[in-house]
Design a protein around this motif. Structure first.
Motif, mmCIF file in Angstrom:
data_model
loop_
_atom_site.group_PDB
_atom_site.id
_atom_site.type_symbol
_atom_site.label_atom_id
_atom_site.label_comp_id
_atom_site.label_asym_id
_atom_site.label_seq_id
_atom_site.Cartn_x
_atom_site.Cartn_y
_atom_site.Cartn_z
ATOM 1 N N VAL A 1 27.472 -31.940 -32.737
ATOM 2 C CA VAL A 1 27.075 -31.054 -33.832
ATOM 3 C C VAL A 1 25.620 -30.663 -33.569
ATOM 4 C CG1 VAL A 1 26.732 -30.813 -36.306
ATOM 5 C CG2 VAL A 1 28.653 -32.161 -35.448
ATOM 6 N N CYS A 2 25.387 -29.372 -33.360
ATOM 7 C CA CYS A 2 24.068 -28.875 -32.964
ATOM 8 C C CYS A 2 23.450 -28.057 -34.093
ATOM 9 C CB CYS A 2 24.163 -28.030 -31.703
ATOM 10 S SG CYS A 2 24.807 -28.929 -30.277
ATOM 11 N N VAL A 3 22.129 -28.084 -34.129
ATOM 12 C CA VAL A 3 21.366 -27.349 -35.123
ATOM 13 C C VAL A 3 20.621 -26.221 -34.425
ATOM 14 C CG1 VAL A 3 19.602 -27.492 -36.914
ATOM 15 C CG2 VAL A 3 21.093 -29.459 -36.477
ATOM 16 N N TYR A 4 20.727 -25.005 -35.000
ATOM 17 C CA TYR A 4 20.044 -23.833 -34.463
ATOM 18 C C TYR A 4 19.157 -23.237 -35.552
ATOM 19 C CZ TYR A 4 23.451 -24.076 -30.666
ATOM 20 O OH TYR A 4 24.221 -24.496 -29.605
ATOM 21 N N SER A 5 18.059 -22.637 -35.116
ATOM 22 C CA SER A 5 17.118 -22.029 -36.047
ATOM 23 C C SER A 5 17.461 -20.565 -36.250
ATOM 24 C CB SER A 5 15.690 -22.166 -35.516
ATOM 25 O OG SER A 5 14.800 -21.423 -36.310
ATOM 26 N N LEU A 6 17.438 -20.125 -37.516
ATOM 27 C CA LEU A 6 17.652 -18.717 -37.818
ATOM 28 C C LEU A 6 16.351 -17.931 -37.788
ATOM 29 C CD1 LEU A 6 20.332 -18.887 -40.655
ATOM 30 C CD2 LEU A 6 20.576 -17.800 -38.414
ATOM 31 N N GLU A 7 15.245 -18.597 -37.526
ATOM 32 C CA GLU A 7 13.960 -17.911 -37.376
ATOM 33 C C GLU A 7 13.677 -17.569 -35.922
ATOM 34 O OE1 GLU A 7 11.103 -20.455 -39.145
ATOM 35 O OE2 GLU A 7 11.923 -20.254 -41.192
ATOM 36 N N THR A 8 13.963 -18.534 -35.038
ATOM 37 C CA THR A 8 13.708 -18.299 -33.600
ATOM 38 C C THR A 8 14.984 -17.980 -32.836
ATOM 39 O OG1 THR A 8 13.958 -20.659 -33.123
ATOM 40 C CG2 THR A 8 11.763 -19.881 -33.725
ATOM 41 N N TYR A 9 16.153 -18.213 -33.474
ATOM 42 C CA TYR A 9 17.450 -18.021 -32.826
ATOM 43 C C TYR A 9 17.566 -18.857 -31.552
ATOM 44 C CZ TYR A 9 17.493 -14.074 -36.009
ATOM 45 O OH TYR A 9 17.422 -13.295 -37.132
ATOM 46 N N LEU A 10 17.064 -20.088 -31.635
ATOM 47 C CA LEU A 10 17.104 -21.006 -30.506
ATOM 48 C C LEU A 10 17.718 -22.330 -30.931
ATOM 49 C CD1 LEU A 10 13.538 -20.424 -28.991
ATOM 50 C CD2 LEU A 10 15.718 -19.485 -28.157
ATOM 51 N N TYR A 11 18.206 -23.053 -29.931
ATOM 52 C CA TYR A 11 18.722 -24.394 -30.163
ATOM 53 C C TYR A 11 17.580 -25.277 -30.646
ATOM 54 C CZ TYR A 11 20.340 -29.108 -28.983
ATOM 55 O OH TYR A 11 20.654 -30.436 -29.018
ATOM 56 N N ASP A 12 17.838 -26.040 -31.713
ATOM 57 C CA ASP A 12 16.786 -26.871 -32.287
ATOM 58 C C ASP A 12 16.946 -28.341 -31.905
ATOM 59 O OD1 ASP A 12 14.622 -27.721 -33.739
ATOM 60 O OD2 ASP A 12 15.606 -27.616 -35.686
ATOM 61 N N ARG A 13 18.110 -28.918 -32.220
ATOM 62 C CA ARG A 13 18.300 -30.342 -31.941
ATOM 63 C C ARG A 13 19.776 -30.689 -32.091
ATOM 64 N NH1 ARG A 13 16.313 -29.558 -36.942
ATOM 65 N NH2 ARG A 13 17.297 -30.606 -38.729
ATOM 66 N N LEU A 14 20.103 -31.874 -31.610
ATOM 67 C CA LEU A 14 21.439 -32.422 -31.797
ATOM 68 C C LEU A 14 21.461 -33.215 -33.093
ATOM 69 C CD1 LEU A 14 24.294 -32.929 -30.528
ATOM 70 C CD2 LEU A 14 23.339 -35.075 -29.643
ATOM 71 N N LEU A 15 22.350 -32.860 -34.006
ATOM 72 C CA LEU A 15 22.410 -33.554 -35.287
ATOM 73 C C LEU A 15 23.154 -34.879 -35.161
ATOM 74 C CD1 LEU A 15 21.689 -33.238 -38.324
ATOM 75 C CD2 LEU A 15 24.030 -32.420 -38.641
ATOM 76 N N THR A 16 24.325 -34.867 -34.527
ATOM 77 C CA THR A 16 25.102 -36.086 -34.328
ATOM 78 C C THR A 16 26.129 -35.823 -33.243
ATOM 79 O OG1 THR A 16 26.385 -37.808 -35.435
ATOM 80 C CG2 THR A 16 26.883 -35.544 -36.024
ATOM 81 N N ARG A 17 26.734 -36.893 -32.770
ATOM 82 C CA ARG A 17 27.803 -36.782 -31.788
ATOM 83 C C ARG A 17 28.908 -37.753 -32.161
ATOM 84 N NH1 ARG A 17 28.460 -34.674 -26.789
ATOM 85 N NH2 ARG A 17 26.253 -34.143 -26.622
ATOM 86 N N CYS A 18 30.129 -37.264 -32.086
ATOM 87 C CA CYS A 18 31.304 -38.084 -32.350
ATOM 88 C C CYS A 18 32.092 -38.257 -31.067
ATOM 89 C CB CYS A 18 32.181 -37.440 -33.425
ATOM 90 S SG CYS A 18 31.354 -37.180 -35.007
ATOM 91 N N THR A 19 32.951 -39.262 -31.061
ATOM 92 C CA THR A 19 33.740 -39.524 -29.856
ATOM 93 C C THR A 19 34.953 -38.616 -29.758
ATOM 94 O OG1 THR A 19 34.960 -41.245 -31.042
ATOM 95 C CG2 THR A 19 32.996 -41.925 -29.819
#
Length: 836
Positions: free
Chosen positions: A79-97
């Motif tokens: 699950v990834c987080v993206y910014s609507l201000e820069t339109y860039l990848y921000d960080r990984l929120l979590t990962r599931c198996t």
């Protein structure tokens, strides 16, 4: 219904396969994801090419957005987080198996709920990914997630066909409700939907069913409400409420998008599009967007025709309940008082300048005075308009409505809290059923059949009474039942006034029942039935009293108003109403008891003893004719000495919170009051947070009285000798109370032989309890001698036998001084010297 033939052009957004979309809460952006590694962001109102974010994870399976960020989930479990201000990848929120199946953002955008093929749901703080809440008790993987509009609840649709609603107000989410049989069983990657869609008012949600309909379910009681049926010929793939809840959009595999009107559950418009798998309304405008399984995006401006577009401009609309509590207009609900305002403030004339206003003190402004360094001499609009009072307008201040409306809002901000009228033994609508009456005689319940009601009356003792059932075109909303007959009342209808209907069980004449219509503008707030009279309280604060055969014998206006409820026993009538406003802003509940036959008032406008911020849940007479109440704190009280004016007082008989069955916190239950009979409290046990009994017919339970004299800590259960004293003291207080109630009954009525014998038996029983208590005090030691002598002094025995026995008890424990004192007391009573 209108079938729209005009089609908008689809935009190729992603390759064939699962495609998802979502609007930002402010409606400025539309985000789509699909099976490729590209995310597209469309700007509302612009025909330009979308903004693309490349090199993302492939096979996206979910998307959710706030105004500043958006989240995507993929089959690789990330699950990834993206910014609507820069339109860039921000960080990984979590990962599931296992693959992600759905993502939901809370209304404030802080919490993100993540569902995967694992048997748990993660609720993650988007600002600090270390803060995580878990839902781990799911038997099957979740497929859909949906936040309640308040953010306090999370609905989870699982692949086993069960919907779970969790309360997430604490660090450990708790199951609030479980709904089995609403949705069909679907695999996690199935295009068909089983998602919960919360209505914007938060009181209900909609889910697609296995019968290709949409069912609305109440959040509080879990009852099925209205349904949207008969529109689709294929399985539903998506559904969404309009932002104001006035419309419901559904898409299905039958190549149709249907727009339903919430109020009528009728199809308003139909759009023919194939393969639609996800839909979304624009938060503010008449724009509707959807995606198909071929990866196409459709943005539909002016979605609703001019005839139907007005539905989107309406204020928040209520969820479609069968019986909406917000729109009930029967006597059981009542508007709050308005602090005595004689007419609405908006209709009052504006207040003119006061003698001490600044203009009156300083006088008119002279021509030479300057009150501003900018002069609007060229009409360019540098200065605001001047209102009718010679003051500058407040229109330039955003969100302000001027000082007059501010004062008005402040003036209306406080309103007193009054006790709402209610019918004892009646429950509110739950689905299409409700109880009109519950007591020891039987049940009266009704079923809403849309055009009419069906009423059923059932008795516990079928040897003397026979159950009956009838069609009710008048829509009765209140009922009373006893061994002589059944009393009903209905609210005013279109062309009919409020009505009271009495049906006796047995008669020796041909006339079986009677009806009385109340004057126009008068509604029934409560009814009561005894073996002598019918009592009706109304919205005009009248108390109307009839005989059992419809003869009006008395009508008067109740002093305390608005009326709350009433109860009857033989010739006695108890009425309750709202009195003065107390210091905490709540009205004082007052009661009056009168004997109709003798035309005398026993208690007039006395106070009902309720704790602060509590409400009354039940009002009834016991089988011996003593008024009883049950309040929202779980305490049962009886009115002592109520036949003597000014001497009545409310005495607690039982505090249900101190029942032994609740010790240790093993059970969480409440109790629905039914009756007080045979020195027991008869009630219905409510579990699972229920506030009212429901179907199937509940079983009656009974509890012995236990006056709350001491706390549980005082009673040492491990040492019976220590706890025996408090137990006997409670028995003495309770027995003395029951003796007092029986004495009042014998003195006020023509007591028969059995009642007089029972009175003598209870007097001896009280003295025996005191004798047992004396034994405990003597056993404890010499230092308890003063209390022991007090106990002996409370004995009512005039024959001297029990006092002689008390002396022997003291002698057996070697308390010679106490024994001498008891003998002196016995001699004084024998000589009549102890009488004051």
């Amino acid at each position: 219904m209108t079938s729209v033939t005009q089609r908008v052009r689809g935009r190729p957004a992603h390759p064939n396969g699962q495609t998802f979309l979502t609007y930002t809460p402010d409606g400025t952006k539309l985000v789509t994801t699909g099976s490729n590694n590209v995310i597209r962001i469309y700007t509302t109102g612009s025909d330009d090419e979308p903004i693309n974010i490349d090199d993302c994870q492939e096979n996206n399976t979910a998307v959710a957005a706030s105004n500043s960020i958006f989240l995507t989930g993929a089959e690789d479990g990330s699950v990834c987080v993206y910014s609507l201000e820069t339109y860039l990848y921000d960080r990984l929120l979590t990962r599931c198996t296992l693959p992600i199946r759905d993502i939901a953002l809370s209304p404030d955008g802080i919490w993100a709920a993540v569902a995967s093929d694992e048997l748990e749901v993660k609720i993650i703080d988007t600002r600090d990914i270390v803060k995580v809440l878990f839902i781990r008790d799911l038997p099957k993987p979740p497929k859909h997630l949906s936040f309640h509009p308040s953010g306090s609840y999370l609905a989870v649709s699982c692949t086993d066909g069960v919907v779970y609603v969790y309360s997430i107000t604490t660090e450990d989410p708790t199951l609030s409700n479980k709904f089995d049989g609403l949705i069909r069983r679907l695999e996690g990657d199935d295009e068909r939907s089983s998602s919960v869609s919360w209505h914007p008012d938060g009181r209900a949600f909609a889910v697609p069913t296995a019968t290709r309909d949409v069912q609305v379910v109440s959040r509080d009681d879990g009852e099925k409400q209205r349904s949207f049926s008969g529109g689709h010929m294929g399985d539903i793939t998506a559904l969404a409420w309009s932002p104001n809840g006035a419309l419901l959009a559904t898409a299905a595999s039958d190549r149709r998008i249907l727009i339903w009107e919430t109020k009528t559950q009728k199809v308003m418009a139909r759009y023919d599009y194939a393969g639609v798998i996800n839909i979304d309304w624009h938060p503010h405008d008449n724009i509707f967007s959807f995606v198909t399984s071929e990866g196409e995006l459709f943005i539909y401006p002016n979605f609703l025709s001019s005839d139907n577009a007005g539905n989107l401009q309406r204020p928040l609309q209520p969820a479609p309940f069968i019986h909406d509590p917000l729109s009930e207009t029967s006597g059981s609900t009542r508007k709050s008082l308005t602090n005595g305002l004689k007419r609405p403030l908006e209709d009052r004339p504006r207040r003119k300048g006061t003698p001490d206003s600044l203009d009156d003190i300083l006088g008119p402004q002279s021509e030479g005075e300057e009150d501003d360094f900018v002069e609007d001499d060229d009409g360019a609009g540098y200065l605001d308009d001047i209102n009718g009072y010679g003051k500058r307008r407040y229109d330039h201040v955003d969100g302000s409505e001027g000082p007059e409306l501010k004062r008005r809002a402040t003036h209306q901000s406080w309103q007193p809290r009054i006790h709402q009228s209610f019918q004892p033994g009646s429950t509110p609508w739950r689905g299409n059923r409700r109880y009109l009456c519950l007591n020891l005689t039987g049940f009266v319940w009704t079923v809403d059949q849309d055009t009419h009601h069906t009423v059923t009356v059932e008795f516990y003792d079928r040897e003397f009474h026979r159950d009956f059932h009838f069609t009710d075109p008048y829509l009765y909303d209140k009922a009373c039942l006893n061994e002589y007959g059944t009393l009903f009342s209905c609210p005013p209808a279109k062309d009919n006034t409020a009505m009271v209907f009495y049906r006796p069980h047995e008669m020796w004449t041909s006339r079986a029942d009677w009806r009385i219509h109340l004057p126009a503008g008068e509604d029934v707030t409560a009814i009561s039935l005894s073996d002598s009279y019918v009592v009706v309280t109304t919205s005009t604060n009248y108390v109307r009293i009839f005989t059992l055969f419809g003869l009006a014998v008395k009508i008067y206006r109740q002093k305390s108003s608005p009326t709350v409820t009433c109860a009857t026993w033989h010739d006695y009538v108890l009425t309750m109403g709202n009195g003065p406003i107390s210091g905490d802003g709540c009205s004082t509940l007052l009661y009056t008891i009168e004997n109709v036959k003798r035309d005398e008032v026993c208690q007039s406008e006395d106070v009902v003893a309720l704790p602060k911020h509590s409400q009354i849940k039940g009002v009834f007479f016991s089988d011996n004719g003593d008024p009883c109440i049950y309040d929202s704190t779980g305490v049962l009280l009886v009115l002592q000495h109520w036949r003597t004016a000014g001497q009545a007082r409310w005495v607690p008989l039982l505090d249900t919170k101190t029942l032994d069955r609740l010790a240790g916190g093993r059970k969480e239950e409440t109790y629905w009051p039914v009756a007080v009979a045979q020195d027991k409290f008869h009630c219905i046990i409510l579990k699972g947070g229920d506030q009212y009994p429901y179907f199937p017919k509940p079983l009656l339970s009974e509890f012995d009285f236990k006056i709350p004299c001491t706390s549980k800590a005082t009673e040492d259960l491990s040492n019976p000798s220590v706890s025996e004293g408090p137990r006997l003291e409670e028995c003495y207080v309770r027995s003395s109370l029951m003796l007092s109630l029986l004495e009042d009954l014998v003195l006020a009525t023509r007591a028969n032989h059995s009642q007089k014998a029972e009175l003598s038996r209870r007097e001896v029983e009280v003295d025996k309890l005191l004798l047992q208590l004396l034994n405990v005090e003597c056993r404890e030691g010499e230092e308890r001698g003063m209390k022991a002598l007090e106990v002996v002094g409370l004995m009512r025995d005039r024959s001297g036998k029990l006092l002689e026995a008390a002396g022997k008890v003291a002698g057996r424990y070697g308390r010679t001084v106490l024994q001498d004192k008891i003998n002196e007391l016995a001699e004084q009573r024998l000589m009549g010297m102890d009488e004051e």
